[in-house]
Scaffold this motif. Structure first.
Motif, PDB file in Angstrom:
ATOM      1  N   LEU A 242       0.846  -1.193   0.000  1.00  0.00           N
ATOM      2  CA  LEU A 242       0.000   0.000   0.000  1.00  0.00           C
ATOM      3  C   LEU A 242       0.885   1.247   0.000  1.00  0.00           C
ATOM      4  CD1 LEU A 242      -2.607  -0.981   2.767  1.00  0.00           C
ATOM      5  CD2 LEU A 242      -2.405  -1.822   0.414  1.00  0.00           C
ATOM      6  N   LYS A 243       0.406   2.282  -0.663  1.00  0.00           N
ATOM      7  CA  LYS A 243       1.132   3.548  -0.650  1.00  0.00           C
ATOM      8  C   LYS A 243       0.142   4.683  -0.489  1.00  0.00           C
ATOM      9  CE  LYS A 243       4.554   6.250  -3.179  1.00  0.00           C
ATOM     10  NZ  LYS A 243       5.419   6.333  -4.364  1.00  0.00           N
ATOM     11  N   GLY A 244       0.271   5.431   0.604  1.00  0.00           N
ATOM     12  CA  GLY A 244      -0.624   6.565   0.828  1.00  0.00           C
ATOM     13  C   GLY A 244      -1.378   6.439   2.134  1.00  0.00           C
TER      14      GLY A 244
ATOM     15  N   ILE B 135      -0.024  -7.715   3.986  1.00  0.00           N
ATOM     16  CA  ILE B 135      -0.292  -6.312   3.644  1.00  0.00           C
ATOM     17  C   ILE B 135       0.870  -5.491   4.190  1.00  0.00           C
ATOM     18  CG2 ILE B 135      -1.857  -4.363   3.865  1.00  0.00           C
ATOM     19  CD1 ILE B 135      -4.153  -6.315   4.158  1.00  0.00           C
ATOM     20  N   ASP B 136       1.577  -4.863   3.262  1.00  0.00           N
ATOM     21  CA  ASP B 136       2.785  -4.131   3.629  1.00  0.00           C
ATOM     22  C   ASP B 136       2.481  -2.637   3.780  1.00  0.00           C
ATOM     23  OD1 ASP B 136       5.817  -4.235   3.891  1.00  0.00           O
ATOM     24  OD2 ASP B 136       5.520  -2.661   2.388  1.00  0.00           O
ATOM     25  N   PHE B 137       2.807  -2.108   4.962  1.00  0.00           N
ATOM     26  CA  PHE B 137       2.470  -0.731   5.314  1.00  0.00           C
ATOM     27  C   PHE B 137       3.679   0.205   5.251  1.00  0.00           C
ATOM     28  CE2 PHE B 137      -1.903  -0.464   6.919  1.00  0.00           C
ATOM     29  CZ  PHE B 137      -2.257  -1.797   6.897  1.00  0.00           C
ATOM     30  N   ALA B 138       4.750  -0.232   4.619  1.00  0.00           N
ATOM     31  CA  ALA B 138       5.976   0.580   4.633  1.00  0.00           C
ATOM     32  C   ALA B 138       5.738   2.001   4.135  1.00  0.00           C
ATOM     33  CB  ALA B 138       7.052  -0.107   3.802  1.00  0.00           C
ATOM     34  N   GLU B 139       4.803   2.162   3.199  1.00  0.00           N
ATOM     35  CA  GLU B 139       4.561   3.497   2.639  1.00  0.00           C
ATOM     36  C   GLU B 139       3.166   4.023   2.989  1.00  0.00           C
ATOM     37  OE1 GLU B 139       6.677   4.458  -1.183  1.00  0.00           O
ATOM     38  OE2 GLU B 139       6.456   2.294  -1.413  1.00  0.00           O
ATOM     39  N   VAL B 140       2.661   3.602   4.147  1.00  0.00           N
ATOM     40  CA  VAL B 140       1.365   4.097   4.641  1.00  0.00           C
ATOM     41  C   VAL B 140       1.635   4.951   5.878  1.00  0.00           C
ATOM     42  CG1 VAL B 140      -0.868   3.468   5.617  1.00  0.00           C
ATOM     43  CG2 VAL B 140       0.125   2.096   3.774  1.00  0.00           C
ATOM     44  N   ASP B 141       1.226   6.216   5.800  1.00  0.00           N
ATOM     45  CA  ASP B 141       1.509   7.113   6.926  1.00  0.00           C
ATOM     46  C   ASP B 141       0.248   7.498   7.701  1.00  0.00           C
ATOM     47  OD1 ASP B 141       0.306   8.783   5.124  1.00  0.00           O
ATOM     48  OD2 ASP B 141       2.025  10.097   4.842  1.00  0.00           O
ATOM     49  N   PHE B 142      -0.883   6.919   7.334  1.00  0.00           N
ATOM     50  CA  PHE B 142      -2.127   7.283   8.040  1.00  0.00           C
ATOM     51  C   PHE B 142      -3.124   6.136   7.930  1.00  0.00           C
ATOM     52  CE2 PHE B 142      -6.427   8.980   8.205  1.00  0.00           C
ATOM     53  CZ  PHE B 142      -6.376   9.898   9.246  1.00  0.00           C
ATOM     54  N   ILE B 143      -3.766   5.823   9.052  1.00  0.00           N
ATOM     55  CA  ILE B 143      -4.867   4.861   9.029  1.00  0.00           C
ATOM     56  C   ILE B 143      -5.963   5.384   9.948  1.00  0.00           C
ATOM     57  CG2 ILE B 143      -3.934   3.425  10.911  1.00  0.00           C
ATOM     58  CD1 ILE B 143      -5.034   0.969   9.352  1.00  0.00           C
ATOM     59  N   ASP B 144      -7.208   5.215   9.538  1.00  0.00           N
ATOM     60  CA  ASP B 144      -8.322   5.644  10.386  1.00  0.00           C
ATOM     61  C   ASP B 144      -9.217   4.444  10.692  1.00  0.00           C
ATOM     62  OD1 ASP B 144      -9.888   5.174   8.160  1.00  0.00           O
ATOM     63  OD2 ASP B 144     -10.569   7.244   7.942  1.00  0.00           O
TER      64      ASP B 144
ATOM     65  N   ALA C  26     -11.257   6.285   4.979  1.00  0.00           N
ATOM     66  CA  ALA C  26     -12.607   5.977   4.498  1.00  0.00           C
ATOM     67  C   ALA C  26     -12.707   6.079   2.984  1.00  0.00           C
ATOM     68  CB  ALA C  26     -13.609   6.930   5.161  1.00  0.00           C
ATOM     69  N   SER C  27     -11.865   6.908   2.399  1.00  0.00           N
ATOM     70  CA  SER C  27     -11.888   7.085   0.950  1.00  0.00           C
ATOM     71  C   SER C  27     -11.234   5.909   0.221  1.00  0.00           C
ATOM     72  CB  SER C  27     -11.162   8.397   0.601  1.00  0.00           C
ATOM     73  OG  SER C  27     -11.018   8.524  -0.776  1.00  0.00           O
ATOM     74  N   SER C  28     -10.173   5.385   0.782  1.00  0.00           N
ATOM     75  CA  SER C  28      -9.389   4.357   0.080  1.00  0.00           C
ATOM     76  C   SER C  28      -9.653   2.930   0.563  1.00  0.00           C
ATOM     77  CB  SER C  28      -7.897   4.665   0.234  1.00  0.00           C
ATOM     78  OG  SER C  28      -7.517   4.671   1.590  1.00  0.00           O
TER      79      SER C  28
ATOM     80  N   ASP D 290       5.497   4.012  12.889  1.00  0.00           N
ATOM     81  CA  ASP D 290       5.152   4.211  14.301  1.00  0.00           C
ATOM     82  C   ASP D 290       3.729   4.735  14.484  1.00  0.00           C
ATOM     83  OD1 ASP D 290       7.634   3.354  14.988  1.00  0.00           O
ATOM     84  OD2 ASP D 290       8.458   5.339  15.400  1.00  0.00           O
ATOM     85  N   ARG D 291       3.359   5.668  13.646  1.00  0.00           N
ATOM     86  CA  ARG D 291       2.043   6.300  13.796  1.00  0.00           C
ATOM     87  C   ARG D 291       0.914   5.307  13.542  1.00  0.00           C
ATOM     88  NH1 ARG D 291      -0.257  11.160  10.073  1.00  0.00           N
ATOM     89  NH2 ARG D 291      -2.050  11.618  11.394  1.00  0.00           N
ATOM     90  N   VAL D 292       1.096   4.476  12.523  1.00  0.00           N
ATOM     91  CA  VAL D 292       0.081   3.465  12.197  1.00  0.00           C
ATOM     92  C   VAL D 292       0.067   2.387  13.282  1.00  0.00           C
ATOM     93  CG1 VAL D 292      -0.562   1.670  10.533  1.00  0.00           C
ATOM     94  CG2 VAL D 292       0.202   3.920   9.725  1.00  0.00           C
ATOM     95  N   ARG D 293       1.246   1.986  13.712  1.00  0.00           N
ATOM     96  CA  ARG D 293       1.334   0.977  14.772  1.00  0.00           C
ATOM     97  C   ARG D 293       0.633   1.465  16.041  1.00  0.00           C
ATOM     98  NH1 ARG D 293       4.575  -3.441  16.255  1.00  0.00           N
ATOM     99  NH2 ARG D 293       5.726  -3.310  14.307  1.00  0.00           N
TER     100      ARG D 293
END
Lengths: 139, 110
Positions: free
Chosen positions: B16-18, B45-54, B22-24, B82-85
């Motif tokens: 994932l990137k971005g 599911i790889d979160f290396a390039e995910v900086d936000f999760i809601d 709710a939009s994605s 860190d932020r997603v974790r």
């Protein structure tokens, strides 16, 4: 001290969430003299985005033309944010914690908002529901 | 959000990137559903390039996990920033998912 405010208005479209996120971060980063750290900025972004997506996804009267209004106010001791939508809203006191044993697929939004912010309340009038949130400055 | 996939052995890694919000989130849900339909049940599911999760992103992770489990497989997560974790741990979902430092290690854990 006079408060400063930023007002954001947009229609009910989830594509605006990125705009909401960006403005939330910019407002926080523009606050001077309050020792704003990255975790403050991250928390505000998450809470505001949750509140907006909640308004857009869950409010039963949120037609595509419905207007969502976000007001950021920088006060002496805190950042206050109002998210107003045309839906009937909900009763914060009746939103229970997620069931952390069952791990549900929904129901984390309000919990996250309350976890990120220091104050959360909602206001209702005949036409709008407004979620009011505040995060205190450390100094 | 961009989603690319690659295979490591029999495991499909979704990168994932971005922002997963709710939009994605529906896009990820559809992708996982499509993989299940193609009998791919071992997913990372790889979160290396995910900086936000809601909460919507979390919800799709949980529902996807259930769907894959029902099909006899598993979803494992990798490279959480860190932020997603922090959000995953706040909602106790680190008890649901096995989480690895990187996608290769996650894939090799199957």
């Amino acid at each position: 001290m006079e408060s400063r405010q930023v007002i954001l208005k947009f229609s009910n479209d989830l594509d605006y969430l990125r705009l909401v996120a960006g403005v939330s971060r910019l407002v926080c980063q523009a606050i001077k003299g309050k020792n704003i750290q990255e975790d403050f900025v991250d928390a505000v972004e998450l809470a505001v985005c949750e509140a907006c997506s909640n308004a857009m996804v869950h409010a039963p009267y949120s037609a595509p033309s419905a207007e969502i209004v976000v007001i950021f106010q920088v006060l002496q001791d805190r950042l206050m944010i109002q998210v107003r939508d045309p839906g009937p809203g909900f009763d914060l006191d009746h939103v229970s914690l997620p069931d952390f044993e069952a791990h549900p697929e929904t129901g984390y939004g309000i919990y996250l908002i309350k976890s990120m912010m220091d104050e959360v309340e909602n206001l209702k009038d005949e036409k709008h529901h407004t979620l009011v949130m505040a995060k205190h400055f450390l100094v | 959000m961009l989603i690319t996939d690659e295979k490591i052995g029999d495991v499909v890694v979704l990168k994932l990137k971005g922002r997963l919000d709710a939009s994605s989130a529906p896009k990820l849900k559809e992708q996982v559903k499509s993989l299940i339909g193609n009998d791919r049940h071992e997913l990372v599911i790889d979160f290396a390039e995910v900086d936000f999760i809601d909460s919507s992103g979390l919800g799709v992770l949980v529902s996807s996990h259930r769907s894959v489990n029902r099909a006899g497989g598993d979803i494992r997560l990798s490279a959480l920033q860190d932020r997603v974790r922090a959000v995953v741990e706040l909602t106790r979902l680190h008890y649901v998912f096995e989480i690895f430092e990187d996608a290769v290690t996650a894939a090799e854990s199957f």
